[in-house]
Motif scaffolding. Structure first.
Motif, PDB file in Angstrom:
ATOM      1  N   ASN A   1       1.914  -4.788   3.397  1.00  7.33           N
ATOM      2  CA  ASN A   1       3.128  -3.988   3.675  1.00  7.33           C
ATOM      3  C   ASN A   1       2.988  -2.646   2.996  1.00  7.33           C
ATOM      4  O   ASN A   1       2.147  -2.473   2.107  1.00  7.33           O
ATOM      5  CB  ASN A   1       4.364  -4.713   3.120  1.00  7.33           C
ATOM      6  CG  ASN A   1       4.268  -4.969   1.632  1.00  7.33           C
ATOM      7  OD1 ASN A   1       3.553  -5.885   1.207  1.00  7.33           O
ATOM      8  ND2 ASN A   1       4.942  -4.178   0.840  1.00  7.33           N
ATOM      9  N   LEU A   2       3.820  -1.713   3.441  1.00  8.64           N
ATOM     10  CA  LEU A   2       3.819  -0.402   2.790  1.00  8.64           C
ATOM     11  C   LEU A   2       4.858  -0.381   1.674  1.00  8.64           C
ATOM     12  O   LEU A   2       5.917  -1.018   1.781  1.00  8.64           O
ATOM     13  CB  LEU A   2       4.117   0.695   3.811  1.00  8.64           C
ATOM     14  CG  LEU A   2       3.027   0.871   4.884  1.00  8.64           C
ATOM     15  CD1 LEU A   2       3.422   1.976   5.853  1.00  8.64           C
ATOM     16  CD2 LEU A   2       1.662   1.160   4.263  1.00  8.64           C
TER      17      LEU A   2
ATOM     18  N   HIS B   1      -9.993   1.495   0.040  1.00 13.21           N
ATOM     19  CA  HIS B   1      -9.689   2.656  -0.796  1.00 13.21           C
ATOM     20  C   HIS B   1      -9.924   2.240  -2.246  1.00 13.21           C
ATOM     21  O   HIS B   1      -9.685   1.098  -2.616  1.00 13.21           O
ATOM     22  CB  HIS B   1      -8.225   3.065  -0.565  1.00 13.21           C
ATOM     23  CG  HIS B   1      -7.841   4.301  -1.310  1.00 13.21           C
ATOM     24  ND1 HIS B   1      -8.031   5.566  -0.788  1.00 13.21           N
ATOM     25  CD2 HIS B   1      -7.279   4.459  -2.532  1.00 13.21           C
ATOM     26  CE1 HIS B   1      -7.603   6.458  -1.668  1.00 13.21           C
ATOM     27  NE2 HIS B   1      -7.144   5.812  -2.738  1.00 13.21           N
TER      28      HIS B   1
ATOM     29  N   ALA C   1      -3.086   3.663   1.705  1.00 12.99           N
ATOM     30  CA  ALA C   1      -3.621   2.324   2.024  1.00 12.99           C
ATOM     31  C   ALA C   1      -2.737   1.683   3.098  1.00 12.99           C
ATOM     32  O   ALA C   1      -1.587   1.314   2.832  1.00 12.99           O
ATOM     33  CB  ALA C   1      -3.647   1.465   0.768  1.00 12.99           C
ATOM     34  N   ASP C   2      -3.285   1.581   4.300  1.00 12.82           N
ATOM     35  CA  ASP C   2      -2.525   1.025   5.435  1.00 12.82           C
ATOM     36  C   ASP C   2      -2.518  -0.505   5.423  1.00 12.82           C
ATOM     37  O   ASP C   2      -3.386  -1.136   4.801  1.00 12.82           O
ATOM     38  CB  ASP C   2      -3.170   1.471   6.756  1.00 12.82           C
ATOM     39  CG  ASP C   2      -2.902   2.940   7.020  1.00 12.82           C
ATOM     40  OD1 ASP C   2      -1.901   3.464   6.485  1.00 12.82           O
ATOM     41  OD2 ASP C   2      -3.716   3.549   7.732  1.00 12.82           O
ATOM     42  N   ILE C   3      -1.603  -1.066   6.179  1.00 13.14           N
ATOM     43  CA  ILE C   3      -1.548  -2.525   6.338  1.00 13.14           C
ATOM     44  C   ILE C   3      -2.879  -3.019   6.917  1.00 13.14           C
ATOM     45  O   ILE C   3      -3.421  -2.419   7.842  1.00 13.14           O
ATOM     46  CB  ILE C   3      -0.361  -2.905   7.253  1.00 13.14           C
ATOM     47  CG1 ILE C   3       0.955  -2.652   6.497  1.00 13.14           C
ATOM     48  CG2 ILE C   3      -0.465  -4.357   7.719  1.00 13.14           C
ATOM     49  CD1 ILE C   3       2.207  -2.840   7.300  1.00 13.14           C
TER      50      ILE C   3
ATOM     51  N   PRO D   1       2.062   4.691   1.227  1.00  8.53           N
ATOM     52  CA  PRO D   1       1.932   5.337   2.542  1.00  8.53           C
ATOM     53  C   PRO D   1       0.966   6.523   2.501  1.00  8.53           C
ATOM     54  O   PRO D   1       0.979   7.305   1.550  1.00  8.53           O
ATOM     55  CB  PRO D   1       3.365   5.810   2.840  1.00  8.53           C
ATOM     56  CG  PRO D   1       4.246   4.925   2.022  1.00  8.53           C
ATOM     57  CD  PRO D   1       3.456   4.586   0.776  1.00  8.53           C
ATOM     58  N   GLY D   2       0.134   6.588   3.518  1.00 12.24           N
ATOM     59  CA  GLY D   2      -0.837   7.686   3.611  1.00 12.24           C
ATOM     60  C   GLY D   2      -2.096   7.424   2.817  1.00 12.24           C
ATOM     61  O   GLY D   2      -3.054   8.196   2.892  1.00 12.24           O
TER      62      GLY D   2
ATOM     63  N   GLY E   1       0.836  -1.205   0.000  1.00 12.13           N
ATOM     64  CA  GLY E   1       0.000   0.000   0.000  1.00 12.13           C
ATOM     65  C   GLY E   1       0.866   1.249   0.000  1.00 12.13           C
ATOM     66  O   GLY E   1       1.907   1.295   0.685  1.00 12.13           O
TER      67      GLY E   1
ATOM     68  N   SER F   1      -5.658  -2.981   5.288  1.00 11.58           N
ATOM     69  CA  SER F   1      -6.787  -2.394   4.552  1.00 11.58           C
ATOM     70  C   SER F   1      -6.866  -3.021   3.155  1.00 11.58           C
ATOM     71  O   SER F   1      -6.030  -3.852   2.777  1.00 11.58           O
ATOM     72  CB  SER F   1      -6.634  -0.877   4.462  1.00 11.58           C
ATOM     73  OG  SER F   1      -5.607  -0.529   3.557  1.00 11.58           O
TER      74      SER F   1
END
Ligand SMILES: O=C(O)c1cccc(C(=O)CC[C@H]2O[C@@H](n3cnc4c(=O)[nH]cnc43)[C@H](O)[C@@H]2O)c1
Length: 214
Positions: free
Chosen positions: A182-183, A126, A67-69, A64-65, A62, A71
């Motif tokens: 993961n980001l 998202h 799509a968080d882990i 950053p900012g 995802g 989600s």
């Protein structure tokens, strides 16, 4: 309606199957890792049997900012983010090179319906572009370059464009869903939360029969 769901690996396939439960009309097959294998595996399955819809599903990184882990990201577009050429002035897309398109449109109405049902179920989700890359992004610089170059980039994975291109060539509608493990950024494999992502993938797929009921 008969739906083909392609996942890269067996753990993702099992999560999708758990989510679907006893629902009819779905086949869940392995694409392998990477766009080339995914395109070949999808094309082979589409040659074997008739399908009305193809879905690329699995875990992903995802941005950053966005799509968080844990989600979910429902793809608004499926983009081959590394299809093009490097130049001293920066990346040159396949469109600029005159060799076709790096973007495949999704089945819009069903993608929005899935998004709405996921939100209604209280899941973090998202809607945005999902990138396909042959190489997992592993530096902050590449992550930044991708977000700058592809407006709204929400997630990245390695199979979506391959699956989608096989479906597109046969005129079959396509969707993509990524559960974030993961980001996108500096590689820290020990921070990947595959367990969380597989649970989110299962939960998202449990809503698919409802998505298609219309
Ligand atoms: O080790 C496990 O238990 C395990 C279980 C399920 C899946 C995996 C994978 O490593 C799947 C690889 C698959 O994941 C996608 N992915 C995930 N994060 C990213 C990313 O940041 N950038 C690109 N791709 C990502 C990708 O589609 C791979 O095919 C392991």
């Amino acid at each position: 309606m008969k739906v083909l769901i392609m996942t890269a690996v067996e753990a993702e396939r099992e999560a999708v199957i758990r989510g679907l439960g006893a629902s009819d009309g779905f086949e869940v097959r392995l694409a392998g890792v990477g766009p080339a294998g995914a395109a070949a595996a999808t094309a082979a399955e589409l040659a074997r049997s008739h399908y009305d819809l193809v879905i690329s599903a699995g875990i992903g990184g995802g941005f950053p900012g966005i799509a968080d882990i844990g989600s979910l990201v429902v793809a608004s577009d499926i983009i081959a983010a590394d299809l093009g050429a490097e130049s001293p002035e920066g990346f040159v897309s396949v469109e600029e090179l005159g060799f076709g398109s790096s973007r495949i449109s999704v089945k819009y109405d069903l993608s929005i319906r899935w998004l709405d049902l996921l939100k209604y179920a209280g899941l973090a989700v998202h809607y945005g572009p999902v990138l396909t890359l042959s190489t997992v992004t592993g530096t902050a610089e590449t992550a930044e370059e991708l977000s700058q170059r592809i407006s709204g980039a929400a997630a990245e994975a390695m199979e979506g464009f391959g699956v989608a291109e096989a479906a597109r060539q046969l005129g079959i509608p396509i969707m993509e869903l990524r559960a974030i493990s993961n980001l996108v950024g500096p590689r820290q494999r020990d921070l990947w939360r595959i367990d969380k992502a597989l649970l989110a993938l299962e939960q998202a797929c449990s809503l698919l029969p409802e998505v298609l009921k219309c």
